[in-house]
Design a protein around this motif. Structure first.
Motif, PDB file in Angstrom:
ATOM      1  N   THR A  28      47.469  30.001  47.138  1.00 30.07           N
ATOM      2  CA  THR A  28      45.959  30.739  48.740  1.00 30.07           C
ATOM      3  C   THR A  28      45.788  32.261  48.221  1.00 30.07           C
ATOM      4  N   PHE A  29      44.240  31.847  47.170  1.00 30.56           N
ATOM      5  CA  PHE A  29      43.302  33.074  46.866  1.00 30.56           C
ATOM      6  C   PHE A  29      43.814  33.904  47.206  1.00 30.56           C
ATOM      7  N   GLY A  30      43.114  34.323  48.188  1.00 29.37           N
ATOM      8  CA  GLY A  30      42.729  35.395  49.679  1.00 29.37           C
ATOM      9  C   GLY A  30      43.684  36.037  50.149  1.00 29.37           C
ATOM     10  N   SER A  31      45.872  35.259  49.573  1.00 36.07           N
ATOM     11  CA  SER A  31      46.643  36.186  49.362  1.00 36.07           C
ATOM     12  C   SER A  31      47.093  36.361  48.590  1.00 36.07           C
ATOM     13  N   TYR A  32      46.985  36.535  48.223  1.00 37.34           N
ATOM     14  CA  TYR A  32      47.483  37.465  46.342  1.00 37.34           C
ATOM     15  C   TYR A  32      46.212  38.252  45.603  1.00 37.34           C
ATOM     16  N   ASP A  33      46.992  39.555  45.746  1.00 37.70           N
ATOM     17  CA  ASP A  33      46.843  40.186  44.268  1.00 37.70           C
ATOM     18  C   ASP A  33      46.180  39.734  43.252  1.00 37.70           C
ATOM     19  N   MET A  34      44.849  40.129  42.178  1.00 37.08           N
ATOM     20  CA  MET A  34      45.046  39.363  40.858  1.00 37.08           C
ATOM     21  C   MET A  34      45.122  40.874  39.974  1.00 37.08           C
ATOM     22  N   GLY A  49      44.103  47.041  35.699  1.00 40.31           N
ATOM     23  CA  GLY A  49      43.583  46.895  36.079  1.00 40.31           C
ATOM     24  C   GLY A  49      44.160  45.444  37.334  1.00 40.31           C
ATOM     25  N   VAL A  50      43.665  45.944  38.915  1.00 39.01           N
ATOM     26  CA  VAL A  50      44.231  44.862  39.757  1.00 39.01           C
ATOM     27  C   VAL A  50      43.242  45.336  40.907  1.00 39.01           C
ATOM     28  N   VAL A  51      43.008  43.956  41.814  1.00 38.19           N
ATOM     29  CA  VAL A  51      42.346  44.151  42.856  1.00 38.19           C
ATOM     30  C   VAL A  51      42.950  43.478  43.702  1.00 38.19           C
ATOM     31  N   THR A  52      43.346  44.322  45.403  1.00 34.74           N
ATOM     32  CA  THR A  52      44.533  44.008  45.848  1.00 34.74           C
ATOM     33  C   THR A  52      44.144  42.550  46.663  1.00 34.74           C
ATOM     34  N   GLY A 100      50.151  39.348  47.816  1.00 39.20           N
ATOM     35  CA  GLY A 100      49.626  39.947  48.546  1.00 39.20           C
ATOM     36  C   GLY A 100      50.653  41.574  49.121  1.00 39.20           C
ATOM     37  N   GLY A 101      50.150  41.868  48.891  1.00 38.28           N
ATOM     38  CA  GLY A 101      50.841  43.493  50.007  1.00 38.28           C
ATOM     39  C   GLY A 101      53.203  43.111  49.349  1.00 38.28           C
TER      40      GLY A 101
END
Length: 119
Positions: A28-34, A49-52, A100-101
C-alpha cells in the motif's frame, strides 16, 4: 510481498542532472515512507533522503540543495531528482520502503541502479 524497481541510472558528466525512479508494487504505497540510499565502492551505505507517507521530503548531508525527493502515489512511484552532479555522487542508488510513521527498519529494497559521474 512488496517489490521495488529502480531505474534511470547511467553515466553522466559532472554538472549534469539525472532523475531516478522507483516503482513499487505489492504494498500500500501511500502508507509507506520511501527512502533513497546510496553505496559507493568501499563505503558504507548512506541515506540520501526520504519522503514520508505524508509527503514530507528530507534530503541529508551534502546532497541538500542539489537533490530533491518526491512521490506520486497515483503511480506508486518515488523519484530522486539529482542536479549539479559531482564525481563523488558515483554510487549504486537504492530505494527502500518502511511503514509510514514508524521507527521500524526499511522492509523492502530495490535492486539498485548505478550512477556514475565523470569529471
Amino acid at each position: 510481498q512488496g517489490r521495488l524497481v529502480e531505474s534511470g541510472g547511467g553515466l553522466v558528466q559532472a554538472g549534469d542532472s539525472l532523475r531516478l525512479s522507483c516503482a513499487a508494487s505489492g504494498l500500500t504505497f501511500g502508507s509507506y515512507d520511501m527512502g533513497w540510499f546510496r553505496q559507493a565502492p568501499g563505503k558504507e551505505r548512506e541515506l540520501v533522503g526520504v519522503v514520508t507517507w505524508k509527503g514530507v521530503s528530507i534530503v541529508y548531508a551534502d546532497s541538500k540543495g542539489r537533490f530533491t525527493i518526491s512521490r506520486d502515489n497515483a503511480e506508486n512511484t518515488v523519484y530522486l531528482q539529482m542536479n549539479s552532479l559531482k564525481p563523488e555522487d558515483t554510487a549504486v542508488y537504492y530505494c527502500a520502503a518502511k511503514p509510514g510513521g514508524t521507527t521500524t527498519r526499511y522492509m523492502y529494497w530495490g535492486q539498485g541502479t548505478q550512477v556514475t559521474v565523470s569529471s
